[in-house]
Design an enzyme around this catalytic site. Structure first.
Site, PDB file in Angstrom:
ATOM      1  N   GLU A 137      -9.444  -1.302   5.681  1.00 37.55           N
ATOM      2  CA  GLU A 137      -9.980  -0.912   6.988  1.00 37.55           C
ATOM      3  C   GLU A 137     -11.216  -1.763   7.317  1.00 37.55           C
ATOM      4  OE1 GLU A 137      -8.306   0.932   8.840  1.00 37.55           O
ATOM      5  OE2 GLU A 137      -7.746   2.880   8.013  1.00 37.55           O
TER       6      GLU A 137
ATOM      7  N   ASP B  90       0.842  -1.202   0.000  1.00 38.89           N
ATOM      8  CA  ASP B  90       0.000   0.000   0.000  1.00 38.89           C
ATOM      9  C   ASP B  90       0.872   1.244   0.000  1.00 38.89           C
ATOM     10  OD1 ASP B  90       1.016  -0.046   2.597  1.00 38.89           O
ATOM     11  OD2 ASP B  90      -0.880  -0.665   3.494  1.00 38.89           O
TER      12      ASP B  90
ATOM     13  N   ASN C 113      -6.748  -1.756  14.769  1.00 43.04           N
ATOM     14  CA  ASN C 113      -8.186  -1.933  14.532  1.00 43.04           C
ATOM     15  C   ASN C 113      -8.477  -3.184  13.671  1.00 43.04           C
ATOM     16  OD1 ASN C 113      -7.348  -1.141  12.013  1.00 43.04           O
ATOM     17  ND2 ASN C 113      -8.797   0.552  11.779  1.00 43.04           N
TER      18      ASN C 113
ATOM     19  N   HIS D  41      -7.073  -3.878  10.775  1.00 35.37           N
ATOM     20  CA  HIS D  41      -6.907  -3.701   9.330  1.00 35.37           C
ATOM     21  C   HIS D  41      -5.720  -4.498   8.805  1.00 35.37           C
ATOM     22  CE1 HIS D  41      -4.211   0.119   9.933  1.00 35.37           C
ATOM     23  NE2 HIS D  41      -3.457  -0.937   9.796  1.00 35.37           N
TER      24      HIS D  41
HETATM   25  P1  PGA Z   1       2.950  -1.488  12.430  1.00 29.91           P
HETATM   26  O1  PGA Z   1       1.616  -1.206  11.608  1.00 29.91           O
HETATM   27  O2  PGA Z   1       3.633  -2.620  11.740  1.00 29.91           O
HETATM   28  O3  PGA Z   1       3.735  -0.223  12.346  1.00 29.91           O
HETATM   29  O4  PGA Z   1       2.543  -1.849  13.825  1.00 29.91           O
HETATM   30  C1  PGA Z   1       0.793  -2.241  11.240  1.00 29.91           C
HETATM   31  C2  PGA Z   1      -0.464  -1.679  10.646  1.00 29.91           C
HETATM   32  O5  PGA Z   1      -1.021  -0.716  11.205  1.00 29.91           O
HETATM   33  O6  PGA Z   1      -0.922  -2.180   9.612  1.00 29.91           O
END
Ligand code: PGA
Length: 238
Positions: free
Chosen positions: A141, A67, A134, A136
């Protein structure tokens, strides 16, 4: 979903890297979808060491960024493409033309999404994913359709807040473009990665709760070849 829980973060990093080396050995042409963010940082560093030591090569592999955020300067260190370049690509032997990323500056985002879907083509052999607080997956999302392909996303509040951790300024992104759940669910193999105590609750929910679109990571319960790999802190509740 297969759960692999490791006693320490070190053990988690070295196990994930070792499995990754195995997959590359078994299929040098591995087509891999990769996240940026904090979760894979140490794993990427370990893969860089493996390439330097001659234990792994990405020469014939293909890498797709999961992404990217919109509205950040091209050289912003928080752009996912720049994180991937800095944390992984600078340390491995992947030819540049085998790296695909999402250029959110493209004038026509619908076309960008179609082009990325076309590049993904028959799909991924291996997908590594961090897990959002959350639930995601990438920029999918809560509420995202399991049939979604590459698409533009309005980020949720907690995702916007989390992006601050990758930036050196307060101009936080509010939207992005990400690979859809259809591609992630269709990947031949998926590794859901989590480390640290902050992820313990969501790891429990995605594994023990129902598989539902309100927790996108829980949809991986239906995937026939998905491994949830966690260190002791992230796996404390499962
Ligand atoms: P992080 O993010 O690897 O920085 O914890 C993961 C995400 O929010 O998809």
């Amino acid at each position: 979903m297969n759960l692999l829980r490791f006693d320490s973060e070190e053990a988690w990093v070295s196990a994930v890297a070792s499995l990754w080396r195995d997959r590359l050995r078994a299929n040098p042409h591995l087509r891999i979808c990769l996240p940026s963010g904090n979760t894979p940082k140490r794993i990427f560093a370990e893969m860089g060491r493996a390439v330097a030591a001659g234990w792994a090569t990405f020469q014939h592999a293909e890498v797709f960024a999961l992404d990217d955020y919109g509205g950040l300067a091209p050289d912003d260190q928080g752009r996912c493409v720049n994180m991937l370049r800095r944390l992984l690509l600078a340390h491995i032997d992947l030819p540049q033309y085998r790296f695909h990323f999402i250029d959110t500056d493209a004038p026509d985002l619908d076309q960008l999404c179609r082009d990325y879907d076309a590049a993904i083509g028959a799909g991924f052999d291996l997908t590594l994913l961090g897990i959002g607080l959350n639930g995601h997956l990438g920029l999918n999302e809560p509420g995202t359709s399991p049939d979604s392909t590459t698409h533009r996303v309005r980020m949720h509040e907690s995702t916007i807040k989390a992006s601050a951790g990758y930036l050196t300024h307060a101009n936080l992104p509010t939207w992005g473009v990400g690979v859809g759940l259809k591609h992630l669910l269709g990947s031949k193999e998926v590794w859901l990665l989590a480390n640290g105590a902050a992820k313990a609750d969501i790891v429990q929910r995605l594994l023990k709760g129902p598989a539902e679109v309100s927790v996108p990571a829980s949809l991986m319960q239906r995937h026939p070849n998905c491994f949830l790999m966690v260190d002791a802190a992230a796996g404390a509740l499962v």
